[in-house]
Each structure stands twice: as structure tokens, then as C-alpha cells.
Design a protein around this motif. Structure first.
Motif, PDB file in Angstrom:
ATOM      1  N   VAL A  90      -6.869  -5.054  11.883  1.00  0.00           N
ATOM      2  CA  VAL A  90      -7.262  -4.020  10.926  1.00  0.00           C
ATOM      3  C   VAL A  90      -7.980  -4.662   9.745  1.00  0.00           C
ATOM      4  N   GLY A  91      -9.065  -4.031   9.278  1.00  0.00           N
ATOM      5  CA  GLY A  91      -9.799  -4.563   8.147  1.00  0.00           C
ATOM      6  C   GLY A  91     -10.724  -3.537   7.537  1.00  0.00           C
ATOM      7  N   GLY A  96      -9.263   0.666  10.221  1.00  0.00           N
ATOM      8  CA  GLY A  96      -8.116   0.963  11.068  1.00  0.00           C
ATOM      9  C   GLY A  96      -8.469   1.544  12.415  1.00  0.00           C
ATOM     10  N   ASP A  97      -9.743   1.448  12.801  1.00  0.00           N
ATOM     11  CA  ASP A  97     -10.189   1.992  14.084  1.00  0.00           C
ATOM     12  C   ASP A  97      -9.959   0.959  15.189  1.00  0.00           C
ATOM     13  N   ILE A  98      -8.687   0.721  15.527  1.00  0.00           N
ATOM     14  CA  ILE A  98      -8.379  -0.293  16.529  1.00  0.00           C
ATOM     15  C   ILE A  98      -7.577   0.262  17.702  1.00  0.00           C
ATOM     16  N   ALA A  99      -7.288   1.553  17.709  1.00  0.00           N
ATOM     17  CA  ALA A  99      -6.517   2.165  18.790  1.00  0.00           C
ATOM     18  C   ALA A  99      -7.376   3.150  19.561  1.00  0.00           C
ATOM     19  N   ASN A 100      -7.077   3.320  20.827  1.00  0.00           N
ATOM     20  CA  ASN A 100      -7.761   4.339  21.613  1.00  0.00           C
ATOM     21  C   ASN A 100      -7.265   5.723  21.206  1.00  0.00           C
ATOM     22  N   ALA A 115      -4.271   9.650  16.072  1.00  0.00           N
ATOM     23  CA  ALA A 115      -5.129  10.072  14.962  1.00  0.00           C
ATOM     24  C   ALA A 115      -5.847   8.953  14.246  1.00  0.00           C
ATOM     25  N   GLY A 116      -5.636   7.691  14.662  1.00  0.00           N
ATOM     26  CA  GLY A 116      -6.347   6.587  14.015  1.00  0.00           C
ATOM     27  C   GLY A 116      -5.600   6.002  12.837  1.00  0.00           C
ATOM     28  N   GLY A 117      -6.140   4.871  12.330  1.00  0.00           N
ATOM     29  CA  GLY A 117      -5.449   4.078  11.330  1.00  0.00           C
ATOM     30  C   GLY A 117      -5.771   4.377   9.890  1.00  0.00           C
ATOM     31  N   SER A 118      -6.492   5.461   9.616  1.00  0.00           N
ATOM     32  CA  SER A 118      -6.756   5.891   8.238  1.00  0.00           C
ATOM     33  C   SER A 118      -7.207   7.338   8.266  1.00  0.00           C
ATOM     34  N   ARG A 119      -7.151   7.970   7.103  1.00  0.00           N
ATOM     35  CA  ARG A 119      -7.637   9.345   7.044  1.00  0.00           C
ATOM     36  C   ARG A 119      -9.115   9.416   7.412  1.00  0.00           C
ATOM     37  N   GLN A 120      -9.889   8.419   6.989  1.00  0.00           N
ATOM     38  CA  GLN A 120     -11.318   8.446   7.293  1.00  0.00           C
ATOM     39  C   GLN A 120     -11.556   8.456   8.799  1.00  0.00           C
ATOM     40  N   ILE A 121     -10.767   7.708   9.558  1.00  0.00           N
ATOM     41  CA  ILE A 121     -10.916   7.744  11.010  1.00  0.00           C
ATOM     42  C   ILE A 121     -10.520   9.114  11.544  1.00  0.00           C
ATOM     43  N   GLY A 122      -9.446   9.687  11.013  1.00  0.00           N
ATOM     44  CA  GLY A 122      -9.062  11.031  11.424  1.00  0.00           C
ATOM     45  C   GLY A 122     -10.165  12.052  11.184  1.00  0.00           C
ATOM     46  N   GLU A 123     -10.845  11.929  10.046  1.00  0.00           N
ATOM     47  CA  GLU A 123     -11.954  12.845   9.756  1.00  0.00           C
ATOM     48  C   GLU A 123     -13.065  12.709  10.786  1.00  0.00           C
ATOM     49  N   GLN A 124     -13.345  11.474  11.198  1.00  0.00           N
ATOM     50  CA  GLN A 124     -14.410  11.249  12.176  1.00  0.00           C
ATOM     51  C   GLN A 124     -14.013  11.751  13.563  1.00  0.00           C
ATOM     52  N   VAL A 125     -12.726  11.662  13.900  1.00  0.00           N
ATOM     53  CA  VAL A 125     -12.262  12.239  15.163  1.00  0.00           C
ATOM     54  C   VAL A 125     -12.450  13.750  15.140  1.00  0.00           C
ATOM     55  N   TYR A 126     -12.087  14.365  14.024  1.00  0.00           N
ATOM     56  CA  TYR A 126     -12.281  15.811  13.885  1.00  0.00           C
ATOM     57  C   TYR A 126     -13.749  16.194  14.093  1.00  0.00           C
ATOM     58  N   LEU A 127     -14.650  15.453  13.473  1.00  0.00           N
ATOM     59  CA  LEU A 127     -16.073  15.763  13.610  1.00  0.00           C
ATOM     60  C   LEU A 127     -16.553  15.564  15.045  1.00  0.00           C
ATOM     61  N   ALA A 128     -16.030  14.541  15.715  1.00  0.00           N
ATOM     62  CA  ALA A 128     -16.407  14.314  17.110  1.00  0.00           C
ATOM     63  C   ALA A 128     -15.968  15.482  17.993  1.00  0.00           C
ATOM     64  N   THR A 185      -3.140  -0.757   3.203  1.00  0.00           N
ATOM     65  CA  THR A 185      -3.956  -0.772   1.985  1.00  0.00           C
ATOM     66  C   THR A 185      -4.411  -2.193   1.685  1.00  0.00           C
ATOM     67  N   ARG A 186      -3.546  -3.153   1.901  1.00  0.00           N
ATOM     68  CA  ARG A 186      -3.916  -4.554   1.697  1.00  0.00           C
ATOM     69  C   ARG A 186      -4.997  -4.987   2.688  1.00  0.00           C
ATOM     70  N   LEU A 187      -4.875  -4.585   3.949  1.00  0.00           N
ATOM     71  CA  LEU A 187      -5.804  -5.023   4.985  1.00  0.00           C
ATOM     72  C   LEU A 187      -7.149  -4.300   4.922  1.00  0.00           C
ATOM     73  N   ILE A 188      -7.112  -3.009   4.664  1.00  0.00           N
ATOM     74  CA  ILE A 188      -8.333  -2.195   4.671  1.00  0.00           C
ATOM     75  C   ILE A 188      -8.963  -2.130   3.288  1.00  0.00           C
ATOM     76  N   GLY A 189      -8.134  -2.159   2.255  1.00  0.00           N
ATOM     77  CA  GLY A 189      -8.616  -1.993   0.890  1.00  0.00           C
ATOM     78  C   GLY A 189      -8.390  -0.567   0.429  1.00  0.00           C
ATOM     79  N   GLU A 190      -8.201  -0.417  -0.878  1.00  0.00           N
ATOM     80  CA  GLU A 190      -7.899   0.916  -1.402  1.00  0.00           C
ATOM     81  C   GLU A 190      -8.999   1.933  -1.140  1.00  0.00           C
ATOM     82  N   PRO A 191     -10.286   1.590  -1.277  1.00  0.00           N
ATOM     83  CA  PRO A 191     -11.323   2.598  -0.993  1.00  0.00           C
ATOM     84  C   PRO A 191     -11.223   3.155   0.428  1.00  0.00           C
ATOM     85  N   GLY A 192     -10.946   2.282   1.397  1.00  0.00           N
ATOM     86  CA  GLY A 192     -10.861   2.729   2.777  1.00  0.00           C
ATOM     87  C   GLY A 192      -9.611   3.525   3.090  1.00  0.00           C
ATOM     88  N   MET A 193      -8.592   3.415   2.249  1.00  0.00           N
ATOM     89  CA  MET A 193      -7.324   4.093   2.514  1.00  0.00           C
ATOM     90  C   MET A 193      -7.097   5.329   1.655  1.00  0.00           C
TER      91      MET A 193
END
Length: 353
Positions: A90-91, A96-100, A115-128, A185-193
Motif C-alpha cells: 500500500v502506498g 490502497g488499490d491492491i485487492a481484487n 470495496a478497496g483500501g480507501s474511500r477514493q478507491i471506493g468512489e472509483q469502483v462506484y463510477l466503474a 494513513t501512514r502508508l498512503i498519506g493523509e490526502p489519499g485517506m
């Protein structure tokens, strides 16, 4: 179609020593549940129910044309779409996009698997999903507790989905929410989380249940302790596809957070299931079944046998982690990251066996 968004900013405290404050960190976040054919219709819904995220400053919602998802999903069987997560740690680059991740489209509704490793990934799944269907998203099924599978869950609750997990999931998430939040939060950073938080399931499965998506039934099955204490699988009857979550790894070194003995037993039961294909939690994204389970079966066997041999010889844990499973090193990615942890878990489990 139009979707609702809002600018979300972190609360930045002024330093006590009087030095300049850190720059404000903001991002534009998607808020599902207000999609409409017209701009006015979207705005009416979004303004009547603005988002609430504790600890963040949220601007007034606004609407714009639905953007395209940044995630690729392949239709691995009719109406069954799978995104292959990166085989990586994760980085900030992968958020956090490391799971199928997957979704299944019935005649009446859609179920999402993980649902993925962050809210941002969840949002992109929703859009897909929305690029392919406007049907209601009725269910989000979490295959287990690990953060790379659950941090995007709140997006789907906002979209109207019921969140489902194995019976042990609520307690497991509650006990680990704080540590998961801190580590990601440490691995991804606060902006990404921003806005990524653990949410409890709405419903739990103790044994087996069936969900009807309209002309398409999916079977949920809870398992005893194996990869974790919270494992749940999904079987799509229409396409004879097993979605195994992290009970199955491919290419990515398996991660043991439960019981090596339990996992070996559960894997044998899984491999007895008649399915045309399987979607693992990592790798793939689709494999033949049961052949796709053979590499994991071999790895777990080696892990247990090497551990028992080290214990019989009286090898201390610190030294045993250097040798347990070593013959598998060239067969898996991220081996040096995960295998020592697996060796430690297996040693701790088996030393009093």
C-alpha cells in the motif's frame, strides 16, 4: 447523468510555537446517492442531504457530469466484472488499490464484492459500476476484515447498499479500526485517506445465505478461522464462479492472519466446490478451479511442515523465520515482506499444538 461532489478539507491546527501553519489539504470527493438525469435534480437531492464527515471541513455540495472511473474492470463471465488490484505494498501511488474487487449485475440490482483500501478507491469502483449500469447497488459483501478490502465501504452505504460480512466481522473491525486507520494513513498519506473510515456491516452471515439479484442468485458462505477469523466467500450460480476473497492468493505471497491448520482445511473444502472459475483476493484475476488452488495448497503445506520441523529441532522463533517456507521464495511476489510474518504466525500457533 450527474453526480454530487463536495470539496473536503482537513482541519489544520495552528502550531503552538507561532510558526506558520501547514498548508490546507483538500480534495474533491464524490458523494453517491444523488445521481440524476438533470443537473437540477442532482442539486436538489445533494443540497437536501449534505454529507457529514466528522473531523473534516466539507464545502457545499455541487453537481457535474459523471466522470469516467480510473479503474479497469474486465467482464470475466457474463455480468461479472473484476478489477485486478496491484501486487504491491500500500502506498500513495495506489491509494490502497491492491485487492481484487468485483461486482455482479442481476436483472434488478447489483452486488459489489469488496470495496478497496480507501474511500477514493471506493468512489472509483462506484463510477466503474455506473459506466455499465444504472441498476440499484443493493449489497456490498466484504470477504474479510483486512483494510485493503474495506476502507471504501462507506461509499456504497451512501449509494444505498446493505453492507454484509461474516459473523465475526463487526467485532474484528471494531478492535482494529484505530490501528488500520493509523497504518493506512501512514502508508498512503493523509490526502489519499481523506474520508476513509471503517464502517460496521449492516448484516452478518453465520453459515450460508442466498441473495437474489433478479434472475441471478449468489450464495454467501461463512468459514471457520483460516486466512482470518472473518472469511466469507461468494458463489455466482449463473456463471458457476467462486469469488474466494483472500482465502485464495495467486502470485502475491499469501498472508496468514488466522490459522495455518484452519486455512489448509478450509482450502480443501473450497477445492471440492464445483466451479468453472475462481476469482482470488489477489492476483489472477480469474483462474481455473480447482487447479487455481494448488499453489496456495503447496505453500501452506510447506509453511506448516517447515514450522513443525523447526519446533521439533528446538529452533528459536528468531532463527526459524529465516528458514520456514524458504523453498517457496521464487514462486511468490512480495515474499520477503509477508513470509516472515506467516512464519511467525505459524510458529506461534503450532508451538503448543
Amino acid at each position: 447523468m450527474f453526480e454530487a461532489f463536495a470539496v473536503v478539507c482537513a482541519l489544520v491546527s495552528a502550531p503552538l510555537d507561532g510558526s506558520p501553519s501547514a498548508p490546507e489539504i483538500c480534495r474533491t470527493a464524490l458523494f453517491p446517492g444523488h445521481a440524476a438525469q438533470s443537473l437540477a435534480g442532482c442539486e436538489k437531492g445533494a443540497l437536501s442531504k449534505p454529507p457529514q464527515w466528522p473531523g473534516l471541513v466539507i464545502g457545499e455540495p455541487f453537481c457535474r457530469s459523471r466522470p469516467t472511473s480510473s479503474l479497469d474492470f474486465d467482464e470475466v463471465a457474463p455480468g461479472l466484472f473484476v478489477h485486478r488490484g496491484e501486487i504491491a505494498e500500500v502506498g500513495p501511488d495506489n491509494l490502497g488499490d491492491i485487492a481484487n474487487l468485483a461486482f455482479i449485475v442481476g436483472k434488478d440490482r447489483i452486488a459489489v464484492v469488496d470495496a478497496g483500501g480507501s474511500r477514493q478507491i471506493g468512489e472509483q469502483v462506484y463510477l466503474a459500476i455506473r459506466q455499465r449500469s444504472e441498476l440499484p447497488i443493493s449489497h456490498l459483501i466484504l470477504t474479510h476484515m483486512h483494510p485493503d478490502h474495506v476502507f471504501g465501504a462507506e461509499v456504497f452505504r451512501e449509494a444505498g447498499a446493505q453492507i454484509i460480512g461474516q459473523q465475526n466481522l463487526p467485532r474484528a473491525l471494531s478492535e482494529r479500526a484505530e490501528s488500520y486507520q493509523a497504518s493506512f494513513t501512514r502508508l498512503i498519506g493523509e490526502p489519499g485517506m481523506f474520508g476513509s473510515r471503517i464502517v460496521a456491516p449492516d448484516h452478518t452471515v453465520e453459515d450460508r445465505e442466498t441473495i437474489d439479484l433478479g434472475g441471478r442468485q449468489i450464495e454467501l458462505r461463512a468459514w471457520p478461522t483460516a486466512h482470518t477469523v472473518t472469511d466469507l466467500t461468494v458463489f455466482d450460480r449463473k456463471t458457476e464462479t467462486l469469488l474466494a476473497g483472500d482465502l485464495l492468493f495467486d502470485q502475491h505471497t499469501p498472508a496468514l492472519d488466522g490459522s495455518v491448520k484452519g486455512w489448509r482445511h478450509v482450502l480443501q473444502e473450497l477445492m471440492a466446490i464445483k466451479a468453472d472459475r475462481v476469482v482470488p483476493g489477489h492476483g489472477g484475476p480469474v483462474l481455473p478451479w480447482p487447479q487455481g488452488g494448488l499453489p496456495l495448497e503447496r505453500y501452506l503445506s510447506v509453511l506448516e511442515e517447515d514450522t513443525r520441523a523447526a519446533l521439533e529441532k528446538g529452533v528459536p522463533l528468531s532463527a526459524a523465520t529465516e528458514t520456514i517456507g524458504r523453498s517457496e521464495a521464487n514462486r511468490w511476489q512480495l515474499f520477503e515482506l509477508y513470509n516472515p510474518r506467516n512464519a511467525t504466525a505459524a510458529y506461534t500457533e503450532l508451538e503448543w499444538d
